[in-house]
Structure formats: structure tokens, C-alpha cells
Design a protein around this motif. Structure first.
Motif, PDB file in Angstrom:
ATOM      1  N   LYS A 243       6.995  -4.153 -13.469  1.00 68.61           N
ATOM      2  CA  LYS A 243       5.737  -3.490 -13.757  1.00 68.61           C
ATOM      3  C   LYS A 243       4.947  -3.336 -12.465  1.00 68.61           C
ATOM      4  N   TYR A 244       4.326  -2.180 -12.310  1.00 72.28           N
ATOM      5  CA  TYR A 244       3.545  -1.885 -11.118  1.00 72.28           C
ATOM      6  C   TYR A 244       2.082  -1.696 -11.525  1.00 72.28           C
ATOM      7  N   ARG A 245       1.211  -2.480 -10.894  1.00 74.81           N
ATOM      8  CA  ARG A 245      -0.205  -2.489 -11.273  1.00 74.81           C
ATOM      9  C   ARG A 245      -1.068  -2.105 -10.067  1.00 74.81           C
ATOM     10  N   ILE A 246      -1.952  -1.125 -10.260  1.00 74.78           N
ATOM     11  CA  ILE A 246      -2.883  -0.743  -9.192  1.00 74.78           C
ATOM     12  C   ILE A 246      -3.991  -1.794  -9.108  1.00 74.78           C
ATOM     13  N   ASP A 247      -4.114  -2.425  -7.949  1.00 73.00           N
ATOM     14  CA  ASP A 247      -5.167  -3.427  -7.741  1.00 73.00           C
ATOM     15  C   ASP A 247      -6.325  -2.897  -6.903  1.00 73.00           C
ATOM     16  N   GLU A 248      -6.099  -1.816  -6.168  1.00 72.10           N
ATOM     17  CA  GLU A 248      -7.159  -1.286  -5.322  1.00 72.10           C
ATOM     18  C   GLU A 248      -6.924   0.204  -5.099  1.00 72.10           C
ATOM     19  N   VAL A 249      -7.988   0.967  -5.084  1.00 73.75           N
ATOM     20  CA  VAL A 249      -7.940   2.410  -4.852  1.00 73.75           C
ATOM     21  C   VAL A 249      -8.914   2.744  -3.746  1.00 73.75           C
ATOM     22  N   LYS A 250      -8.441   3.438  -2.722  1.00 68.56           N
ATOM     23  CA  LYS A 250      -9.314   3.839  -1.626  1.00 68.56           C
ATOM     24  C   LYS A 250      -9.101   5.311  -1.308  1.00 68.56           C
ATOM     25  N   PRO A 251     -10.161   6.019  -0.941  1.00 66.83           N
ATOM     26  CA  PRO A 251      -9.991   7.415  -0.517  1.00 66.83           C
ATOM     27  C   PRO A 251      -9.175   7.487   0.760  1.00 66.83           C
TER      28      PRO A 251
ATOM     29  N   SER B  95       8.718   9.016  -7.570  1.00 70.57           N
ATOM     30  CA  SER B  95       7.568   8.864  -8.461  1.00 70.57           C
ATOM     31  C   SER B  95       7.605   7.463  -9.061  1.00 70.57           C
ATOM     32  N   MET B  96       6.478   7.029  -9.603  1.00 73.40           N
ATOM     33  CA  MET B  96       6.377   5.669 -10.139  1.00 73.40           C
ATOM     34  C   MET B  96       5.347   5.645 -11.259  1.00 73.40           C
ATOM     35  N   PHE B  97       5.655   4.894 -12.327  1.00 72.23           N
ATOM     36  CA  PHE B  97       4.693   4.697 -13.409  1.00 72.23           C
ATOM     37  C   PHE B  97       3.921   3.418 -13.122  1.00 72.23           C
ATOM     38  N   VAL B  98       2.588   3.529 -13.124  1.00 73.27           N
ATOM     39  CA  VAL B  98       1.741   2.393 -12.780  1.00 73.27           C
ATOM     40  C   VAL B  98       0.652   2.240 -13.839  1.00 73.27           C
ATOM     41  N   SER B  99       0.101   1.037 -13.905  1.00 76.93           N
ATOM     42  CA  SER B  99      -1.037   0.779 -14.783  1.00 76.93           C
ATOM     43  C   SER B  99      -2.291   0.588 -13.944  1.00 76.93           C
ATOM     44  N   ALA B 100      -3.441   0.819 -14.550  1.00 77.39           N
ATOM     45  CA  ALA B 100      -4.719   0.638 -13.861  1.00 77.39           C
ATOM     46  C   ALA B 100      -5.734   0.121 -14.860  1.00 77.39           C
ATOM     47  N   PHE B 101      -6.558  -0.823 -14.408  1.00 75.18           N
ATOM     48  CA  PHE B 101      -7.559  -1.402 -15.283  1.00 75.18           C
ATOM     49  C   PHE B 101      -8.938  -0.823 -14.979  1.00 75.18           C
ATOM     50  N   ASN B 102      -9.971  -1.507 -15.417  1.00 79.58           N
ATOM     51  CA  ASN B 102     -11.284  -0.885 -15.514  1.00 79.58           C
ATOM     52  C   ASN B 102     -11.872  -0.443 -14.176  1.00 79.58           C
ATOM     53  N   ASP B 103     -11.895  -1.341 -13.183  1.00 79.30           N
ATOM     54  CA  ASP B 103     -12.522  -0.990 -11.906  1.00 79.30           C
ATOM     55  C   ASP B 103     -11.813   0.173 -11.241  1.00 79.30           C
TER      56      ASP B 103
ATOM     57  N   TRP C 177       0.840  -1.190   0.000  1.00 80.30           N
ATOM     58  CA  TRP C 177       0.000   0.000   0.000  1.00 80.30           C
ATOM     59  C   TRP C 177       0.876   1.241   0.000  1.00 80.30           C
ATOM     60  N   CYS C 178       0.399   2.288  -0.634  1.00 77.98           N
ATOM     61  CA  CYS C 178       1.116   3.559  -0.583  1.00 77.98           C
ATOM     62  C   CYS C 178       0.101   4.700  -0.594  1.00 77.98           C
ATOM     63  N   ASN C 179       0.509   5.807  -0.049  1.00 72.74           N
ATOM     64  CA  ASN C 179      -0.280   7.033  -0.058  1.00 72.74           C
ATOM     65  C   ASN C 179       0.385   7.963  -1.062  1.00 72.74           C
ATOM     66  N   ALA C 180      -0.248   8.152  -2.217  1.00 73.03           N
ATOM     67  CA  ALA C 180       0.413   8.894  -3.289  1.00 73.03           C
ATOM     68  C   ALA C 180      -0.593   9.714  -4.084  1.00 73.03           C
ATOM     69  N   SER C 181      -0.062  10.691  -4.812  1.00 75.53           N
ATOM     70  CA  SER C 181      -0.875  11.574  -5.648  1.00 75.53           C
ATOM     71  C   SER C 181      -0.650  11.264  -7.115  1.00 75.53           C
ATOM     72  N   ILE C 182      -1.716  11.383  -7.903  1.00 74.85           N
ATOM     73  CA  ILE C 182      -1.606  11.216  -9.353  1.00 74.85           C
ATOM     74  C   ILE C 182      -1.037  12.498  -9.938  1.00 74.85           C
ATOM     75  N   THR C 183       0.097  12.414 -10.630  1.00 71.56           N
ATOM     76  CA  THR C 183       0.706  13.604 -11.224  1.00 71.56           C
ATOM     77  C   THR C 183       0.395  13.740 -12.709  1.00 71.56           C
TER      78      THR C 183
ATOM     79  N   MET D 105      -0.247   5.783 -15.776  1.00 74.00           N
ATOM     80  CA  MET D 105      -0.153   7.085 -15.105  1.00 74.00           C
ATOM     81  C   MET D 105       1.057   7.138 -14.201  1.00 74.00           C
ATOM     82  N   PHE D 106       1.464   8.344 -13.873  1.00 75.14           N
ATOM     83  CA  PHE D 106       2.525   8.570 -12.906  1.00 75.14           C
ATOM     84  C   PHE D 106       1.905   8.963 -11.571  1.00 75.14           C
TER      85      PHE D 106
END
Length: 558
Positions: free
Chosen positions: A532-540, A470-478, A406-412, A462-463
Motif C-alpha cells: 500500500k502506498y500512502r501520501i504523507d506530504e504534498v508540496k507544490p 503509474s501508482m494507486f495511492v491513498s491520501a487522508f485529510n490534510d 519523494w516523487c514528482n508525479a501528476s494526478i491522473t 487516486m492514481f
């Protein structure tokens, strides 16, 4: 009472709440608020009755102080108790938007002695008079509507020189599950009244705290049926076959030994073998490999009759859900083991299984075999929070050292100019593979079927950045729908017809901070290897939880 589906109130529930007949969770409406005294007192209604002496605890009163709970608001009552003819509200949830007036024409309840022939509708099940399993306690009266997920044989045991009968069942509804045991003459009387997979109404029995030494489950209570128990078969088929609480397999390495979990994944089935136990007896075992879309395979062992039963009924490359697996450890490597409480279901009809099915569809058989063969990996990655520089320093994702964090990060920046943002996917919810446009429709190679239309699904890059890197990551539909706030077809429409609106989607999503769960894994393409870094979950952000986590980390340094 009849459940008012239009307005959502648990009609008639106040009578039973005040009489302590069923400690369920009910939706009610506020009719009046009096906060002039030392305690806030409100009037609440279930649409049929209203009650005036409802006192709020400090935990609930904050909803009044912030104007979240107002006159004509409806809410879910979760916990409460009664004292001296007053109802004390200790926990509420799911505040709904205000109505313009009261719902129905409720009549006043003057005392808690009011009685009623029919029971309230429970908003969780929609059945009149039904307590959900999650609301059962040793102190309330109840009728439950459940499915028999498992039924044992009618067995015998000896006590005080006398033979006694016994059988066990696992009962399930939409709120959870509970282990049920029936003894002696009651076992003989009730055994033939239940069939595995059937749905039943059960009234009267005892609920008690579970004895952990006799079970491997994480349940709090167990049920015992007795001579006063009544059973009635239900013609309905509206309940699940199991109450699942799945754990991602990449998290197992961080769990303590003897933790009990549910898991689902695709299996590679080995051969049944025989070992000699310390007691000098022979015991059959079956080792299988279980892997889910976290791509962290793990060994699972089944014993005795379960080994043969599984081997005879399940083939490799099948998706299987397991209930009550125990976490073990051998040579510093976490494993899973099936016990006498373990159940399994082939292709369970749940969202997680469908996600795994879609993941499997995105891989060829060679890739799946390679993933399954990496059981011996040792993952130092965990679901703990890390800053991005720490992920790089630990080389998470490299040399088989892959896993999630898990990380606490901002979309740049979300790549959108000239980038692939989405793809045309099979409209089947169990497939989601890319379709090929042909005359007359869209062909899905996996389903081998032509559809008249398709579904757009995100494929974003996205970064993100925190204070360290900073890190480049991918994100899928959900995840993409959460980040951009709209489905992919909306962005596609903007891209075609409104360039300003199209750019605004990405501008508004930029520089927002989230809690991300990211999976890191090394990948080789065209001779080049990179992580490769893939976002599997996004939480506020949860400022309270995040602050507590930081305080704990600071305390560890002191």
C-alpha cells in the motif's frame, strides 16, 4: 511603541533598527519608491516613523521589478545593515497585499541618532522591546522573554586550585531555543532567581558562538549571564516549553552518524540493565523502542540516571517528545542515544504529537505491538526522489523493506464515482476516530462520549503517474485538502446538491503535478498481500530546486 495588531506593523521599530539596538524581524510599509537612479531607494514606515534612505540589494530589488513590492505594500524585514547613514535592505519576506494609503501618521527620522525611551514591539512576540532568540547575535543589545525549559543543579568545578560554581539552563521562546551558562559568583547570585518552567525577562549578557565539543545540540550561539545581567519574572504563560524540530523516524537511516535530532513517538519501555564500560566501570542503560506514524520503529538508549528517571516516570504506550538525540550506528543499523543534553516531555502539546495520537487511535494494541517489534528492519527506502518504476524495481515496501520516498508525479484520476471519499470523524482534534450515529448525537468509541456533531475527513484513493509508471495511492485529510483545495464538508455538500460542481472538484484536481512524499508498506488482508502506498506530504513544484536536483543526478552519471 504599541503594537498595531489591526494593521500588523512593528510600531516604533525603525528607531531601534537604525541604532542597531535589536536585530529582530519587523513588519514595515513602503511609502515611496525611487528607481530612477543606479540603485532603487525606497521610503519605509513602521507606522510611527518613516525613513527615506533605504537602498535595496539585487536580492530585494527583484520584488520591485516584478511589481510584487509596491507603494503601500507591507513586508517582513529579515536582514539589513547600515552604511553611511543609509539602511541597506538585504532580505525581506511575507509580502502582504497593498493598502490604499499609508498606515498611521508617521514622522520623519532625519538621522540615525534619534533616541527613544521605549523599545519597539516585535511582531513575533507582541512584547514591547523583546528580541526573539533567533535574532540574537554577539553584536546586538537585547532583552529577551523566555521560558526556562531546563535548569541544572548548581555544580562546582576546580580551576587553578580554586572552586568555582556553575549552572546551565535551556531557554525557549516562540522563535527557538538557546543554551545559557552562568559561572562563579554570578551563578550563586542568579541561581535562586530562576525556576524550571518559569517565564522571565532577561537583559544584558554575552552571546557567543557555541563550542561544539561541550554540547550535542545544533545551536549556533550560546549565552553567558554575567554581573550586568538583570532578571525579572513574568506573570505570563504564553511561551512553549520546548522548541521542537522533529524528524520523521523513517528518515533516521539516511542521516549521518552523530547527527542531533528531535523525535516524538509512542514508546515501548524495556528494563534497566548494567554494562561494564571499557574503563572498567559499571553503567546503567535503558533500551526503549520509539515509533511514530511513519511506522519505522527505532531503538533509543538512555544511560545512567536518565535511564532510571525515564523508567520510573514513563510507561509503555506513552507519547514522548525527545530533544537532542544523537544518531548512532551498530552493525549497519541506525540507533538513537540520549546524552547529557537530552530532554523529554510526555505528551507535548504540539501538532506532531497530536497527529501521532490520532494515528495510535486508528490502530489496535496488537497492530502497535507488531509495528514496534520490527525494529530490526533495514530500510533501503529513503526520502530521496525516485521515479515510480524504480520504486517497483527496488520492491520498496515488500518483505520488511518499507519506508518513504519523494516523487514528482501528476494526478491522473481521483476515484469519486461510487467511492468512499470521506468519513464522519470525532470532532476532537486529538481523536479523529470514526463516530457512530445514535439517537441524540454521534458516539465516539475512543472518547466514550456523544457529540452533537461530527467532522468530515477525507479518505481518498487516486492514481498518480510519472514518465515511467503509474501508482494507486491513498491520501487522508490534510493531503486531501491540499489536492482538492477545499475541506471535505464542501465536497460532501456538492455531492448532495450539485452534481456538476461535485464532478468539477475532481476534474480541476486532475492532471496537476505535485511533489509527493509517499510511504510504502506491505499489508495483508483476507489472505492477500500487497504493498500500500500512502501520501504523507504534498508540496507544490519548486522548479529551481527540482532543476538543481536533476543537474546533480546528471553529474553523477558523467
Amino acid at each position: 511603541g504599541i503594537f498595531n495588531k489591526m494593521e500588523g506593523l512593528s510600531t516604533g521599530s525603525l528607531v531601534w533598527i537604525l541604532n542597531g539596538q535589536c536585530a529582530g524581524k519587523y513588519t514595515l510599509q513602503v511609502l515611496d519608491i525611487n528607481d530612477t537612479g543606479p540603485k532603487t531607494v525606497i521610503t519605509i514606515s513602521d507606522g510611527e516613523y518613516y525613513f527615506t534612505d533605504c537602498i535595496l540589494t539585487q536580492n530585494v530589488n527583484r520584488f520591485i521589478e516584478t511589481n510584487t513590492l509596491q507603494i503601500y505594500s507591507s513586508f517582513l524585514l529579515k536582514n539589513y545593515h547600515t552604511v553611511n547613514q543609509k539602511l541597506i535592505l538585504t532580505e525581506i519576506a511575507t509580502i502582504r497585499g497593498n493598502h490604499n494609503s499609508k498606515i498611521g501618521n508617521p514622522q520623519k527620522i532625519d538621522t540615525m541618532a534619534t533616541t527613544r525611551d521605549t523599545k519597539p514591539t516585535n511582531s513575533m512576540t507582541g512584547d514591547s522591546g523583546i528580541c526573539p532568540i533567533s535574532a540574537l547575535t554577539p553584536y546586538n543589545k537585547w532583552t529577551i522573554k523566555v521560558r526556562v525549559a531546563f535548569k541544572s543543579e548548581l555544580n562546582s568545578y576546580q580551576r587553578d586550585g580554586k572552586k568555582n560554581d556553575i549552572f546551565k539552563m535551556d531557554l525557549v521562546d516562540n522563535s527557538g531555543d538557546i543554551r545559557c551558562t552562568v559561572y562563579k559568583d554570578d551563578a550563586v547570585r542568579l541561581y535562586s532567581q530562576f525556576e524550571e518552567g518559569g517565564v522571565y525577562y532577561i537583559s544584558r549578557g554575552s552571546v557567543k558562538s557555541i563550542q561544539k565539543r561541550y554540547t550535542s545540540s545544533n545551536l549556533k550561539y550560546e549565552m553567558v549571564l554575567n554581573s550586568s545581567t538583570t532578571v525579572e519574572a513574568s506573570p505570563d504563560d504564553d511561551l512553549p516549553y520546548a522548541a521542537w524540530n522533529f524528524t520523521y523516524l523513517d528518515r533516521v537511516h539516511a542521516l549521518p552518524k552523530d547527527e542531533v535530532i528531535d523525535a516524538v513517538g509512542i514508546v515501548e519501555v524495556g528494563e534497566v540493565s548494567t554494562i561494564n564500560t571499557r574503563a572498567g566501570k559499571q553503567l546503567d542503560k535503558l533500551e526503549i523502542t520509539l515509533v511514530d506514524d511513519s511506522e519505522a520503529p527505532i531503538e533509543l538508549t538512555l544511560w545512567g540516571q536518565n535511564a532510571h528517571k525515564f523508567k520510573d516516570s514513563v510507561s509503555s504506550q506513552t507519547i514522548v517528545g525527545f530533544k537532542n538525540l544523537k544518531v548512532g550506528e551498530f552493525m549497519n543499523k541506525k540507533q538513537l542515544s540520549a546524552g547529557f543534553d537530552t530532554r523529554w516531555e510526555i505528551n507535548p502539546d504540539v501538532k506532531k504529537a497530536k497527529e501521532i495520537e490520532a494515528w495510535v487511535a486508528s490502530k489496535d494494541s496488537g497492530e502497535l505491538k507488531t509495528i514496534s517489534q520490527k525494529v530490526s528492519y533495514t530500510s533501503s527506502g529513503s526520502t530521496a526522489f525516485k521515479n515510480l518504476q524504480t520504486v517497483y524495481d527496488e520492491e520498496l515496501g515488500r518483505n520488511g523493506n518499507y519506508g518513504s520516498f519523494w516523487c514528482n508525479a501528476s494526478i491522473t484520476n481521483i476515484k469519486h464515482e461510487g467511492a468512499t471519499l470521506m468519513y464522519q470523524a470525532c470532532p476532537s482534534s486529538t481523536c479523529q476516530k470514526k463516530v457512530e450515529e445514535q439517537s441524540g448525537g454521534f458516539y465516539c468509541p475512543k472518547c466514550d462520549q456523544t457529540y452533537p456533531d461530527f467532522e468530515y475527513r477525507y479518505l481518498l484513493g487516486m492514481f498518480i503517474a510519472d514518465h515511467t509508471a503509474s501508482m494507486f495511492v491513498s491520501a487522508f485529510n490534510d493531503q486531501g485538502k491540499i489536492i482538492l483545495g477545499v475541506p471535505a464538508e464542501v465536497v460532501n455538500e456538492s455531492q448532495k446538491n450539485d452534481d456538476i460542481r461535485f464532478k468539477r472538484h475532481f476534474l480541476e484536481a486532475s492532471f496537476k503535478t505535485w511533489n509527493f512524499r509517499i510511504f510504502a508498506k506491505e499489508d495483508t488482508y483476507d489472505g492477500n498481500t500487497r504493498v500500500k502506498y500512502r501520501i504523507d506530504e504534498v508540496k507544490p513544484l519548486n522548479l529551481v530546486q527540482d532543476s538543481n536536483r536533476l543537474i546533480e543526478e546528471i553529474n553523477k552519471l558523467m
